[in-house]
Design an enzyme around this catalytic site. Sequence first.
Site, short mmCIF file in Angstrom:
data_model
loop_
_atom_site.label_atom_id
_atom_site.label_comp_id
_atom_site.label_asym_id
_atom_site.label_seq_id
_atom_site.Cartn_x
_atom_site.Cartn_y
_atom_site.Cartn_z
CE LYS A 76 114.06 38.72 23.01
NZ LYS A 76 113.27 39.07 21.82
CB CYS A 122 104.37 37.38 34.32
SG CYS A 122 104.70 36.83 32.66
CG MET A 123 102.51 33.64 32.86
SD MET A 123 101.90 34.46 31.36
CE MET A 123 100.51 33.44 30.94
CG MET A 127 102.52 40.82 30.19
SD MET A 127 101.92 39.88 31.59
CE MET A 127 101.89 38.23 30.91
N GLY A 135 104.91 34.47 28.98
CA GLY A 135 105.98 35.42 28.72
C GLY A 135 107.37 34.84 28.85
CD GLN A 136 109.34 35.43 33.83
OE1 GLN A 136 110.47 35.54 34.27
NE2 GLN A 136 108.27 35.34 34.61
N1 LIG Z 1 106.96 48.59 33.69
C1 LIG Z 1 106.81 47.28 33.57
N2 LIG Z 1 107.41 46.46 34.44
C2 LIG Z 1 107.24 45.12 34.33
C3 LIG Z 1 106.43 44.57 33.31
C4 LIG Z 1 105.81 45.46 32.39
O1 LIG Z 1 105.09 45.05 31.45
N3 LIG Z 1 106.02 46.80 32.56
N4 LIG Z 1 106.28 43.22 33.20
C5 LIG Z 1 106.48 42.37 34.37
C6 LIG Z 1 106.70 40.98 33.91
S1 LIG Z 1 105.48 40.27 32.93
C7 LIG Z 1 107.78 40.26 34.20
S2 LIG Z 1 107.86 38.61 33.74
C8 LIG Z 1 108.87 40.85 35.04
C9 LIG Z 1 110.28 40.38 34.74
O2 LIG Z 1 111.09 40.95 35.71
P1 LIG Z 1 112.41 40.28 36.29
O3 LIG Z 1 112.34 38.82 36.20
O4 LIG Z 1 112.65 40.87 37.62
O5 LIG Z 1 113.50 40.85 35.26
P2 LIG Z 1 114.64 40.11 34.43
O6 LIG Z 1 115.39 41.20 33.76
O7 LIG Z 1 114.08 39.07 33.57
O8 LIG Z 1 115.52 39.46 35.55
C10 LIG Z 1 116.10 38.19 35.43
C11 LIG Z 1 117.49 38.26 36.04
O9 LIG Z 1 118.05 36.95 36.11
C12 LIG Z 1 119.43 37.03 35.83
N5 LIG Z 1 119.85 35.68 35.41
C13 LIG Z 1 120.13 35.22 34.16
N6 LIG Z 1 120.44 33.92 34.20
C14 LIG Z 1 120.37 33.53 35.49
C15 LIG Z 1 120.60 32.28 36.15
O10 LIG Z 1 120.88 31.25 35.55
N7 LIG Z 1 120.43 32.27 37.49
C16 LIG Z 1 120.07 33.38 38.20
N8 LIG Z 1 119.93 33.29 39.51
N9 LIG Z 1 119.87 34.57 37.59
C17 LIG Z 1 120.00 34.64 36.26
C18 LIG Z 1 119.52 38.10 34.77
O11 LIG Z 1 120.80 38.68 34.74
C19 LIG Z 1 118.43 39.09 35.21
O12 LIG Z 1 118.95 40.15 35.97
O13 LIG Z 1 108.84 42.27 34.87
C20 LIG Z 1 107.63 42.86 35.28
N10 LIG Z 1 107.82 44.29 35.24
N1 LIG Z 2 111.57 41.22 23.24
C1 LIG Z 2 111.01 40.77 24.35
N2 LIG Z 2 110.10 39.78 24.28
C2 LIG Z 2 109.51 39.35 25.42
C3 LIG Z 2 109.88 39.85 26.69
C4 LIG Z 2 110.88 40.87 26.73
O1 LIG Z 2 111.24 41.36 27.80
N3 LIG Z 2 111.39 41.30 25.54
N4 LIG Z 2 109.27 39.40 27.82
C5 LIG Z 2 108.39 38.23 27.76
C6 LIG Z 2 107.40 38.32 28.84
S1 LIG Z 2 107.87 37.81 30.41
C7 LIG Z 2 106.12 38.70 28.62
S2 LIG Z 2 105.03 38.68 29.93
C8 LIG Z 2 105.61 39.00 27.28
C9 LIG Z 2 104.69 40.24 27.19
O2 LIG Z 2 104.20 40.36 25.91
P1 LIG Z 2 103.08 41.44 25.53
O3 LIG Z 2 102.02 41.47 26.54
O4 LIG Z 2 102.67 41.17 24.14
O5 LIG Z 2 103.89 42.82 25.54
P2 LIG Z 2 103.79 44.15 26.41
O6 LIG Z 2 104.69 45.10 25.73
O7 LIG Z 2 104.01 43.87 27.84
O8 LIG Z 2 102.26 44.66 26.28
C10 LIG Z 2 101.86 45.52 25.27
C11 LIG Z 2 100.42 45.33 24.95
O9 LIG Z 2 99.57 45.67 26.04
C12 LIG Z 2 98.30 45.98 25.50
N5 LIG Z 2 97.38 46.65 26.43
C13 LIG Z 2 97.53 47.81 27.11
N6 LIG Z 2 96.42 48.08 27.85
C14 LIG Z 2 95.54 47.08 27.63
C15 LIG Z 2 94.23 46.77 28.12
O10 LIG Z 2 93.60 47.50 28.87
N7 LIG Z 2 93.67 45.60 27.67
C16 LIG Z 2 94.30 44.78 26.79
N8 LIG Z 2 93.69 43.67 26.39
N9 LIG Z 2 95.53 45.07 26.30
C17 LIG Z 2 96.15 46.20 26.73
C18 LIG Z 2 98.65 46.82 24.30
O11 LIG Z 2 97.59 46.76 23.38
C19 LIG Z 2 99.93 46.17 23.79
O12 LIG Z 2 99.68 45.34 22.67
O13 LIG Z 2 106.71 39.20 26.41
C20 LIG Z 2 107.66 38.14 26.43
N10 LIG Z 2 108.55 38.39 25.33
S1 SF4 Z 3 112.34 31.90 22.38
FE1 SF4 Z 3 111.60 33.99 21.95
S2 SF4 Z 3 113.42 35.26 22.25
FE2 SF4 Z 3 114.15 33.14 21.98
S3 SF4 Z 3 114.55 32.91 19.80
FE3 SF4 Z 3 112.48 32.23 20.18
S4 SF4 Z 3 111.20 34.03 19.74
FE4 SF4 Z 3 113.29 34.75 20.07
MO LIG Z 4 106.27 38.29 32.01
#
Ligand SMILES: Nc1nc2c(c(=O)[nH]1)N[C@H]1C(S)=C(S)[C@@H](COP(=O)(O)OP(=O)(O)OC[C@H]3O[C@@H](n4cnc5c(=O)[nH]c(N)nc54)[C@H](O)[C@@H]3O)O[C@H]1N2
Ligand SMILES: Nc1nc2c(c(=O)[nH]1)N[C@H]1C(S)=C(S)[C@@H](COP(=O)(O)OP(=O)(O)OC[C@H]3O[C@@H](n4cnc5c(=O)[nH]c(N)nc54)[C@H](O)[C@@H]3O)O[C@H]1N2
Ligand code: SF4
Ligand SMILES: [Mo]
Length: 844
Positions: free
Chosen positions: A86, A181-182, A372, A409-410
């Site tokens: 990425k 998220c956090m 997460m 995560g972010q």
């Molecule tokens: N089913 C499911 N849903 C989840 C989760 C999951 O594990 N499972 N995880 C949750 C978690 S941990 C997270 S962090 C959230 C993330 O959820 P969101 O933050 O709602 O999703 P993103 O796709 O990161 O949205 C970021 C947006 O910002 C826009 N963007 C890019 N650059 C800029 C900029 O400079 N300014 C502005 N204003 N916008 C910009 C991008 O186009 C994008 O649409 O999702 C949550 N939702």
């Molecule tokens: N490629 C990519 N990378 C990302 C992101 C992305 O959108 N794409 N988003 C970023 C963000 S905002 C986040 S928050 C992170 C998330 O990073 P992760 O949390 O690592 O990823 P997820 O796919 O949300 O979660 C999957 C994990 O949830 C665990 N799980 C499910 N149920 C349970 C439970 O009951 N207990 C425990 N302990 N574990 C459980 C599973 O074992 C699995 O390993 O990734 C970050 N990195």
């Molecule tokens: S910050 Fe995360 S998504 Fe970006 S290059 Fe590093 S490992 Fe890849």
């Molecule tokens: Mo997140």
Amino acid sequence: MDVTRRDFVKASAIAAAMAAAGGSLAACASKSDAGQQGAGDTQTHTAVCRFCGCGCGVLVETKDGKVTAVTGDPDNQSNRGLNCVKGYYLGKILYGKDRLTTPLIRDDAGTKGTESGLREASWEEALELVSTKLRETWKKDKSRLAFWGSGQQPITEGYLTAKFWKAGLLSNNIDPNARMCMASAVVGFMNVFQTDEPAGCYEDFDNADVFITWGANMAEAHPMLYSRLTAHKLQNESVRHIDITTMKTRTSASADKVLLFRPGTDLAIANCVANYLIQNKKYDADFVRDHLQFKMGTENIGNAYEDGYDKSDLGKSVDKTTACTFEEYAARLADYTLEYTSELSGVSVEDLTDLCEVFADPDLRVMSLWTMGVNQHNRGTWMNHNLHNIHLLSGKYGKPGSTAFSLTGQPSACGTAREVGTFCHRLPADLVVANEAHRRYTEAVWNLPEGYLDEIKTPGYHTIKLFREMSKGNIDFLWSAHNNWAQSLPNLTRFLGEDGEHTGIFDTFIAVNEVYPTLTTQYADVVFPVAMWVEREGQFGNAERRTSVFEKAVEPVGDAKWDVWVLLEVARRVLEGETIDGEDAFTRLFGFIWDAEKDDFNGDSREVNRAIWEEYRTFSNPDLNERAAAINAEKKLKMEAKQLAPYDEYLAHHGLTWPVREVDGQWLPTKWRFSDGKQADGYDEVGIEMYGDKGLAGGMSWYKSADHKPSVVFRPYEPPAQEPSAEFPFWFCTGRLLEHWHTGTMTRRVEELDRALPEALLSMNADDAAALGVNDGDMVQLTSPHGTMQIKVSLAGRVEPPSGMVFAPFFAAETLINRVVQDYYCPLSKETDYKKTCVSIKKA
Ligand SMILES: Nc1nc2c(c(=O)[nH]1)N[C@H]1C(S)=C(S)[C@@H](COP(=O)(O)OP(=O)(O)OC[C@H]3O[C@@H](n4cnc5c(=O)[nH]c(N)nc54)[C@H](O)[C@@H]3O)O[C@H]1N2
Ligand SMILES: Nc1nc2c(c(=O)[nH]1)N[C@H]1C(S)=C(S)[C@@H](COP(=O)(O)OP(=O)(O)OC[C@H]3O[C@@H](n4cnc5c(=O)[nH]c(N)nc54)[C@H](O)[C@@H]3O)O[C@H]1N2
Ligand code: SF4
Ligand SMILES: [Mo]
């Protein structure tokens, strides 16, 4: 489930392919041709990746005003040149065909929820419309307006948004997506350490003997750090990795052992480790005696799902803890025997014993990693406690290679959402609205009259509450930026309604800052097209507390503007005629970066960022402000514990980890929090005297009085909010895969990433597929108590759920899995559980 050396080498090859090395391999680092080539000089700019919390430094090459290539930055100590796929394609996210370049306005609210209905407008018209609506709502009823932000907002942008909302509008209705998220990690840190501070650093990866991933899929979600883990393991045969997870993932592929556990029972597994340490007298007795205090908390806290929960007696009691003795704590743990825990979790006694022995061995340096799986958990805060507990009991904390490491995560979940405080209960720098001294301190930094912030002493709506109020018609104005809530929120059926249903969200006036059309812009009344990533300067704060600046490299496309410019143009209009102590309110709050006559910034992107940073930095450097310094001294706030350096230091060093201490005119980063001395290379003598405990040797000298010691709080196992039943027999876990970022809005516009992973598939166990009579590629109908949707089955095995569980990523708007996902939340952190919805599955 032992993994052979051959499997491991194979898995490591996958890891290597995911994260290409810079440094010695820099010449091989692929460069992406992002823009058009042409004549003119190539320029290089220092930046940080736009995506995950690894926070990789990158170098951005530009030519003819376009980004042409992105490579890893060898001088950023977080990644030392390493990037994942990425990262390499970053440049291309700017140039998707449908990039938003002109403000958009919706004239007919009846078109909401569809792709049409937005027309082009001038900036003036769009700004006037949003400002008028915001001011109207503000004057009428402040509880009916809100801002929803993000851990993707750069630091100065989040800071300024919080300042406008909290000081300008006197509203606490502001919360970020970091709540989803956090939040559980934050409340965990606050409860355990009384401060929100991820303690370790990435050098721990080079020093650990054992890595334990507690439901963290690092291979897909934190690829750079994962490759650092596997590299260390490849170089050191004795280094082990235990993957504790609910389903096999690419992260499991390189683990020596995979402990598959029943969802939610991780609480018991951690308690089993604690119990084992105590029963066998294998805990670190000196550490326990010198550094820890013990507590009990409220138990049987039920399920936070219904609206009334937070305000119920039970809801109000969840944060309560009472002191107890070590013996009382030990007694409560006694139930968590190897046998009981094995029965509950499904992990064998042998594997549990092996895990316990890792913590029992005083010579092993152990790094626990979580994201997460632990945070998005109906007992997410508790699970954070239980992880800290076992590291504290075993003394595996604050030493290189030994740490409970919360992966963020972010890109700026830590830097922005947490550090500058864009939450409904917070103020910048760990301060909270409910604390009087904290309000006084904030007033000092913001040059507000004493008592001015007393109007916001009650926290506003947390995310789920906010969107529930909105769907009930109780929010008139919402502004969202840097997120895509109409796709990322859980239980979308509740918020957006069934097909054709009209929830209150359709009546809210919604302004959205975006770079591409998204599901959220389909609900917007006004869309502001904004500058993306390196089209302005900004800063992110990553998982190891490193703050890095990304420089502006190119001009925004079309008529897109910087989020901060939009914020101030609206603030100026909304605050017109308002005064603070007789002075124009806008000037008082934002005059330091705004030229009223020009009606624009008073400097370029660098100068404006520097000025905002220097104001923000005052929070952790009270000496820069006389009034703040006096309050800090009188109230013993210890604000300097999170000291930050002047802006240009971050540019010069390609990022610094806080606290950054000023010693003899030099700004020194801190690698390990809560540890004594042995910090930045060459600075061993410095120790951590800045924490005010000069002279105390060893361990956690930050805690000089008993009530400042870290707390070990007993947190029992309580079941998930939903468990499989005859009607909904499958666990549905959701999350991420390498190629796509969250809702896919950016990564799906990069051809290479889109091609690599074009659709969201449901990973299913082959036995379950056979029993259901479905094959790879068949469509199935997924139904939960909350909603229903269709998705295509994959048996390819990229994610391998055990029988009885399915998994899907949430990047695809056309496969809107969050219609089905539950919105139960952890009662302490209010973070929702996206991992444990129960569903039924039938062939579509
Ligand atoms: N089913 C499911 N849903 C989840 C989760 C999951 O594990 N499972 N995880 C949750 C978690 S941990 C997270 S962090 C959230 C993330 O959820 P969101 O933050 O709602 O999703 P993103 O796709 O990161 O949205 C970021 C947006 O910002 C826009 N963007 C890019 N650059 C800029 C900029 O400079 N300014 C502005 N204003 N916008 C910009 C991008 O186009 C994008 O649409 O999702 C949550 N939702
Ligand atoms: N490629 C990519 N990378 C990302 C992101 C992305 O959108 N794409 N988003 C970023 C963000 S905002 C986040 S928050 C992170 C998330 O990073 P992760 O949390 O690592 O990823 P997820 O796919 O949300 O979660 C999957 C994990 O949830 C665990 N799980 C499910 N149920 C349970 C439970 O009951 N207990 C425990 N302990 N574990 C459980 C599973 O074992 C699995 O390993 O990734 C970050 N990195
Ligand atoms: S910050 Fe995360 S998504 Fe970006 S290059 Fe590093 S490992 Fe890849
Ligand atoms: Mo997140």
